[in-house]
Design an enzyme around this catalytic site. Sequence first.
Site, PDB file in Angstrom:
ATOM      1  N   TYR A  47      41.446  28.589  39.741  1.00  0.00           N
ATOM      2  CA  TYR A  47      42.153  27.612  40.761  1.00  0.00           C
ATOM      3  C   TYR A  47      42.741  26.524  39.879  1.00  0.00           C
ATOM      4  O   TYR A  47      43.509  25.764  40.374  1.00  0.00           O
ATOM      5  CB  TYR A  47      41.018  26.818  41.571  1.00  0.00           C
ATOM      6  CG  TYR A  47      40.008  27.767  42.312  1.00  0.00           C
ATOM      7  CD1 TYR A  47      40.620  29.207  42.420  1.00  0.00           C
ATOM      8  CD2 TYR A  47      39.013  27.331  42.771  1.00  0.00           C
ATOM      9  CE1 TYR A  47      39.693  30.095  43.505  1.00  0.00           C
ATOM     10  CE2 TYR A  47      38.105  28.157  43.793  1.00  0.00           C
ATOM     11  CZ  TYR A  47      38.412  29.551  43.877  1.00  0.00           C
ATOM     12  OH  TYR A  47      37.732  30.321  44.751  1.00  0.00           O
ATOM     13  N   HIS A 105      34.333  36.502  39.041  1.00  0.00           N
ATOM     14  CA  HIS A 105      35.066  36.306  40.370  1.00  0.00           C
ATOM     15  C   HIS A 105      35.267  37.467  41.233  1.00  0.00           C
ATOM     16  O   HIS A 105      35.379  37.293  42.506  1.00  0.00           O
ATOM     17  CB  HIS A 105      36.446  35.668  39.935  1.00  0.00           C
ATOM     18  CG  HIS A 105      37.046  34.790  40.979  1.00  0.00           C
ATOM     19  ND1 HIS A 105      37.613  33.562  40.672  1.00  0.00           N
ATOM     20  CD2 HIS A 105      37.062  34.865  42.236  1.00  0.00           C
ATOM     21  CE1 HIS A 105      38.191  33.034  41.730  1.00  0.00           C
ATOM     22  NE2 HIS A 105      37.695  33.801  42.926  1.00  0.00           N
TER      23      HIS A 105
HETATM   24  N1  LIG Z   1      35.171  33.885  45.519  1.00  0.00           N
HETATM   25  C1  LIG Z   1      36.428  34.229  46.147  1.00  0.00           C
HETATM   26  O1  LIG Z   1      37.073  35.344  45.455  1.00  0.00           O
HETATM   27  C2  LIG Z   1      36.857  33.342  47.120  1.00  0.00           C
HETATM   28  C3  LIG Z   1      37.940  33.532  47.932  1.00  0.00           C
HETATM   29  C4  LIG Z   1      38.389  32.981  48.761  1.00  0.00           C
HETATM   30  C5  LIG Z   1      37.960  31.470  48.885  1.00  0.00           C
HETATM   31  N2  LIG Z   1      36.817  31.010  47.924  1.00  0.00           N
HETATM   32  C6  LIG Z   1      36.058  29.422  47.897  1.00  0.00           C
HETATM   33  O2  LIG Z   1      35.822  29.599  49.353  1.00  0.00           O
HETATM   34  C7  LIG Z   1      36.416  28.303  49.691  1.00  0.00           C
HETATM   35  C8  LIG Z   1      36.636  28.111  51.181  1.00  0.00           C
HETATM   36  O3  LIG Z   1      37.394  29.220  51.437  1.00  0.00           O
HETATM   37  P1  LIG Z   1      39.086  28.918  52.041  1.00  0.00           P
HETATM   38  O4  LIG Z   1      39.453  27.741  51.196  1.00  0.00           O
HETATM   39  O5  LIG Z   1      39.633  30.331  51.781  1.00  0.00           O
HETATM   40  O6  LIG Z   1      38.894  28.858  53.686  1.00  0.00           O
HETATM   41  P2  LIG Z   1      38.013  28.176  54.742  1.00  0.00           P
HETATM   42  O7  LIG Z   1      37.235  26.874  54.162  1.00  0.00           O
HETATM   43  O8  LIG Z   1      37.558  29.158  55.568  1.00  0.00           O
HETATM   44  O9  LIG Z   1      39.292  27.209  55.506  1.00  0.00           O
HETATM   45  C9  LIG Z   1      40.166  26.292  54.812  1.00  0.00           C
HETATM   46  C10 LIG Z   1      41.066  25.779  56.086  1.00  0.00           C
HETATM   47  O10 LIG Z   1      40.444  25.528  57.166  1.00  0.00           O
HETATM   48  C11 LIG Z   1      40.911  24.030  57.446  1.00  0.00           C
HETATM   49  N3  LIG Z   1      39.608  23.350  57.841  1.00  0.00           N
HETATM   50  C12 LIG Z   1      38.693  22.797  57.027  1.00  0.00           C
HETATM   51  N4  LIG Z   1      37.697  22.074  57.762  1.00  0.00           N
HETATM   52  C13 LIG Z   1      38.101  22.210  59.018  1.00  0.00           C
HETATM   53  C14 LIG Z   1      37.562  21.902  60.360  1.00  0.00           C
HETATM   54  N5  LIG Z   1      36.437  20.981  60.275  1.00  0.00           N
HETATM   55  N6  LIG Z   1      38.375  21.995  61.375  1.00  0.00           N
HETATM   56  C15 LIG Z   1      39.596  22.573  61.534  1.00  0.00           C
HETATM   57  N7  LIG Z   1      40.118  23.417  60.064  1.00  0.00           N
HETATM   58  C16 LIG Z   1      39.208  22.760  59.097  1.00  0.00           C
HETATM   59  C17 LIG Z   1      41.602  23.700  56.094  1.00  0.00           C
HETATM   60  O11 LIG Z   1      42.750  22.656  56.780  1.00  0.00           O
HETATM   61  P3  LIG Z   1      42.711  21.191  56.087  1.00  0.00           P
HETATM   62  O12 LIG Z   1      42.840  21.276  54.588  1.00  0.00           O
HETATM   63  O13 LIG Z   1      44.064  20.877  56.794  1.00  0.00           O
HETATM   64  O14 LIG Z   1      41.603  20.476  56.570  1.00  0.00           O
HETATM   65  C18 LIG Z   1      41.977  24.847  55.539  1.00  0.00           C
HETATM   66  O15 LIG Z   1      43.207  25.246  56.008  1.00  0.00           O
HETATM   67  C19 LIG Z   1      37.571  28.209  48.976  1.00  0.00           C
HETATM   68  O16 LIG Z   1      38.227  26.827  48.719  1.00  0.00           O
HETATM   69  C20 LIG Z   1      37.178  28.676  47.533  1.00  0.00           C
HETATM   70  O17 LIG Z   1      36.261  27.323  46.788  1.00  0.00           O
HETATM   71  C21 LIG Z   1      36.367  31.978  47.004  1.00  0.00           C
END
Ligand SMILES: NC(=O)c1ccc[n+]([C@@H]2O[C@H](COP(=O)([O-])OP(=O)(O)OC[C@H]3O[C@@H](n4cnc5c(N)ncnc54)[C@H](OP(=O)(O)O)[C@@H]3O)[C@@H](O)[C@H]2O)c1
Length: 272
Positions: A47, A105
């Site tokens: 990241y 990862h």
């Molecule tokens: N291990 C892996 O391979 C892997 C892969 C993917 C992700 N991850 C981890 O998981 C975390 C979360 O996953 P993600 O970032 O893919 O997706 P997520 O948390 O499901 O969604 C993030 C999105 O949702 C929006 N959001 C957040 N809170 C909200 C709310 N209360 N209401 C409406 N929209 C909202 C955010 O927009 P705004 O910014 O505009 O609020 C952003 O566009 C990552 O940041 C990372 O740390 C790990």
Amino acid sequence: MQFVEANGARIPAIGLGTWELRGRTCARLVEQALRLGYRHVDTAQIYENESEVGEGLRASGVDRDEVFVTTKVWTTHFAPNDLERSTKESLAKLRLAEVDLLLLHWPNPRIPLSETLGALAHVQRLGLARHIGVSNFTVALIEEAVVVCPAPMVCDQVEYHPYLDQAKVLDACTRHGMALVAYSPIAKGRIRNDKALAGIGEKYRKTAAQVCLRWLVQQNVAAIPRTSKIERLSENIELFDFELSDHEMRQISAFGSAKGRLTDFGFAPKWD
Ligand SMILES: NC(=O)c1ccc[n+]([C@@H]2O[C@H](COP(=O)([O-])OP(=O)(O)OC[C@H]3O[C@@H](n4cnc5c(N)ncnc54)[C@H](OP(=O)(O)O)[C@@H]3O)[C@@H](O)[C@H]2O)c1
């Protein structure tokens, strides 16, 4: 805050995801999240924000011991010497002596799992990580990993939200005393337009995102929603003052299918 207990670890049920958060924004969000009561932050070497996550941690004034910090080793560093070097680099960027959880990862079929897990357990023995685990492991890979890993693994971090059925992975984690940590827990933001979840939320005066996150934590799953907006940080942890009924839990689970996966980087394992 609730905790998910797994093979000796106590993982705060909600953490801040930090993928795509960079620079000053990342540091400010981590700082603010911790001030608002978050006690779990998820980052990864890939990241490129470990320095800023560490900055946010220090700026928050919250004791280091109170915060559960996860980072992940990228697949190109899975050879044993590389894994140790990479972990030390992550710790230097975070400016921490150890992380609470260190994950592989993604699976990397080019390097024997036993070697990589041996190296992961070794860095744990060196005191660089309190707990170890994996991410993006299928049921078959979990089964292989528990046999060859010299130390207990505490989680499999995988994509999980109401549109994706992860019953088999959750079941495998539970069988082995591991937690499922849900990434993309609000389906990368798609949940915000979900009318059914919003409808359930009306009764509790909660948003669709809060209903979704509550559905996850009520299954004893930890979730790491990401937001780049300070005002949404509170929304995403205010989940511990209401409870979904069994009927609502089943209703939301029924939205999931095997085809609901949103993350496929092209080198994903074959999911079963
Ligand atoms: N291990 C892996 O391979 C892997 C892969 C993917 C992700 N991850 C981890 O998981 C975390 C979360 O996953 P993600 O970032 O893919 O997706 P997520 O948390 O499901 O969604 C993030 C999105 O949702 C929006 N959001 C957040 N809170 C909200 C709310 N209360 N209401 C409406 N929209 C909202 C955010 O927009 P705004 O910014 O505009 O609020 C952003 O566009 C990552 O940041 C990372 O740390 C790990």
